[in-house]
Motif scaffolding. Structure first.
Motif, PDB file in Angstrom:
ATOM      1  N   ASN A 245       0.887  -1.325   0.015  1.00  0.00           N
ATOM      2  CA  ASN A 245       0.061   0.123   0.095  1.00  0.00           C
ATOM      3  C   ASN A 245       0.765   1.217   0.098  1.00  0.00           C
ATOM      4  O   ASN A 245       0.274   2.525   0.020  1.00  0.00           O
ATOM      5  N   ASP A 246       2.254   1.138  -0.119  1.00  0.00           N
ATOM      6  CA  ASP A 246       2.791   2.235   0.131  1.00  0.00           C
ATOM      7  C   ASP A 246       3.115   2.690  -1.311  1.00  0.00           C
ATOM      8  O   ASP A 246       4.499   2.011  -1.786  1.00  0.00           O
ATOM      9  N   HIS A 249       7.373   2.584  -1.828  1.00  0.00           N
ATOM     10  CA  HIS A 249       8.034   1.287  -1.627  1.00  0.00           C
ATOM     11  C   HIS A 249       7.260  -0.031  -2.070  1.00  0.00           C
ATOM     12  O   HIS A 249       6.743  -0.780  -0.943  1.00  0.00           O
ATOM     13  N   ARG A 250       6.810   0.237  -3.393  1.00  0.00           N
ATOM     14  CA  ARG A 250       6.032  -0.802  -3.820  1.00  0.00           C
ATOM     15  C   ARG A 250       6.787  -2.302  -3.940  1.00  0.00           C
ATOM     16  O   ARG A 250       8.158  -2.098  -4.159  1.00  0.00           O
TER      17      ARG A 250
END
Length: 554
Positions: A245-246, A249-250
């Protein structure tokens, strides 16, 4: 939910060669395109042709339509599992000649620390375990041929997949995978820390940083909606396989593709090979039953862990890589290969024979029985395996969409005893005994368990497929299973079923024609075909066939 079936016809083997361009009488022939000097291998883990069709993977379908497709192609070996296929892809060797054949391994030659003949779990292997086996097998990897002209990069969130694809490599070989990292909590002044996933490997470029805060450091200890059955058998507990979800930072497939694009951007003409595996589809298929994923009917449904999201994400990454090659002008000189390490068998109601045990990761007790040298003692076998365990002669078992056993006492009477017990296990179509470099079927075929199409597939391919793991380090007995059957998690790999075997094998590049290969191209053929396309003479005779890819004129 009933599974849609993709029926791919069987075809006789045909050696296909490129055709010379034909003009009008007396006209000069147009020159052919130059051979590629770079190769990109994209492995979408667990991507069956059935999955491509059901989820309308547009970029994959575009490659199949515009590149050189292999409509009669299939995986071509067992075990049809990640830890085997990645090494097959870049050596051109069948499992029985490449060092290990399945998720179990008997160390008959004493290549690893521990007792000679000890039993090991190969999906726990890293470079330290794979390298001596790969070296003893003697077959060069694709990276060994490519590193003469540029750097070779392998990117995979799975360590064992990365080291299988890359091989031992050289000073110009880079392996990028996930490891563990402890980082401070941003903004916290108490010294609190958090667990993270971060890049590690061999010769990892500085621009793919493992520093806390780097784009390539991703979340851990996040379970989404996977802490419930059936996903809890093998849950997603961090962003190794899930995108997360970031947006800064996937993880998962996006993490791997971002690394590939960074490599292309930083290295420019300095690379000759990039191998990448995308594991998101595989994780979703294991957790939710592949094409039988209930999706929105899941309590607390989080689309990110499920098949529709995973297939769409993987498809987008294929598109990103192809666009980057085209935009950089590299596509004209790059051979792109798209394939999978195995397909996915979805267990139908009544044909799942594992235990739906409580607690995360209970699926490992379905997959494994025994005490491997490099793991814990798996001592909670599913009820179907108990009669075999009760003999006291089961050294190790690996069960997915096939059953594979390594016996402690391999005397003929003991092997016969085990074969008789395996014949009686649910949904077994036949039991096969290893005899030298082949398997002998020792029970009648239970054709009543198969539909017409699956029966035709069995008759045409079963012997060939089980024989590919006939090595002293391989299983003593193999039981093949009917379609729609697993003993492990609801979506799995490993066996001979069409859904496990029928995977895409596509060659692309702007210099290739759109003419398909009608031959029954297999995974073992990919490496020698790459060498042929690049004009490289192999220094070791592979098991696979080198096909001539059809070229288009300039």
């Amino acid at each position: 939910m009933a599974r849609r079936r993709l029926l791919v016809p069987l075809a006789a083997l045909a050696v296909v060669t490129s055709l010379a361009a034909a003009g009008s009488p007396g006209a000069a022939a147009k020159p052919k395109a130059s051979p590629p000097d770079k190769v990109v291998v994209i492995v979408v883990d667990a991507l069956s042709k059935e999955i491509v069709e059901k989820y309308h993977m547009k970029n994959v379908e575009k490659l199949m339509q515009q590149g050189v497709d292999t409509p009669n192609g299939y995986l071509g070996h067992t075990g049809s599992v990640t830890v085997v296929t990645h090494n097959v892809l870049t050596t051109g060797m069948q499992p029985k000649h490449m060092g290990w054949t399945n998720e179990g391994y008997r160390d008959v030659d004493g290549l690893l620390p521990g007792p000679r003949g000890g039993l090991w779990l190969t999906s726990n292997f890293g470079a330290a375990q794979m390298t001596p086996l790969q070296t003893a097998a003697g077959a060069p990897h694709l990276s060994d041929y490519l590193d003469d002209t540029g750097k070779v990069f392998t990117v995979s969130p799975k360590a064992y997949a990365a080291y299988g694809l890359s091989g031992p490599g050289s000073a110009s070989t880079s392996v990028i995978t996930f490891g563990s990292k402890t980082c401070p909590v941003p903004g916290d002044t108490t010294g609190a820390t958090q667990r993270r996933r971060a890049p590690t490997g061999v010769n990892v470029p500085a621009y793919i940083s493992a520093d806390c805060g780097s784009r390539y450091v991703v979340a851990r200890d996040t379970i989404y909606d996977t802490g419930q059955l059936p996903a809890s058998l093998y849950p997603a507990t961090d962003d190794r396989y899930v995108v997360g979800n970031d947006p800064a930072h996937r993880g998962g497939d996006v993490w791997a593709t971002d690394a590939v694009l960074d490599i292309m951007g930083h290295e420019q003409d300095g690379w000759s090979g990039i191998f990448v595996s995308l594991p998101g589809v595989d994780k979703a298929a294991h957790m939710w039953g592949g094409v039988n994923d209930p999706e929105g009917a899941t309590p607390g449904y989080d689309p990110m862990t499920h098949m529709e999201y995973a297939t769409r994400t993987a498809d987008e990454q294929v598109g990103r890589i192809m666009r980057a090659l085209k935009d950089s002008g590299e596509l004209d000189s790059t051979l792109v290969v798209l394939t999978a390490d195995h397909g996915s068998v979805a267990a139908e109601a009544g044909h799942f024979h594992g235990t739906l045990g409580a607690g995360n990761d209970y699926g490992y007790y379905n997959w494994y029985y025994g005490d491997p040298e490099n793991d814990v003692f798996y001592d909670k076998p599913q009820p179907a395996l108990q009669p075999l365990v009760a003999t006291g002669n089961l050294g190790f078992a690996y069960s997915d969409s096939s059953l594979n056993v390594w016996l402690t006492d391999q005397a003929p009477a003991k092997v016969e005893q085990a074969a008789t017990l395996m014949k009686a296990m649910p949904d077994v179509t036949a039991v096969w005994r290893r005899d030298g470099d082949r398997f002998t079927r020792v029970t009648p075929v239970q054709y009543q368990l198969m539909g017409k199409a699956e029966r035709a597939w069995f008759d045409a391919k079963a012997q060939e497929l089980v024989d590919t793991q006939a090595a002293p380090y391989g299983p003593d007995l193999v039981a093949t299973l009917r379609d729609d059957t697993t003993y492990s998690v609801l979506g799995d790999h490993g066996g001979i079923q069409r859904s496990a075997q029928q995977v895409p094998i596509v060659f692309a590049g702007s210099y290739l024609s759109h003419r398909d290969l009608d031959a029954e191209v297999k995974s073992v053929d990919i490496m020698p075909t790459i060498l042929k396309a690049m004009g490289i003479t192999p220094t070791f005779t592979p098991d696979g066939t080198a096909y001539a890819l059809p070229l288009k004129n300039k």
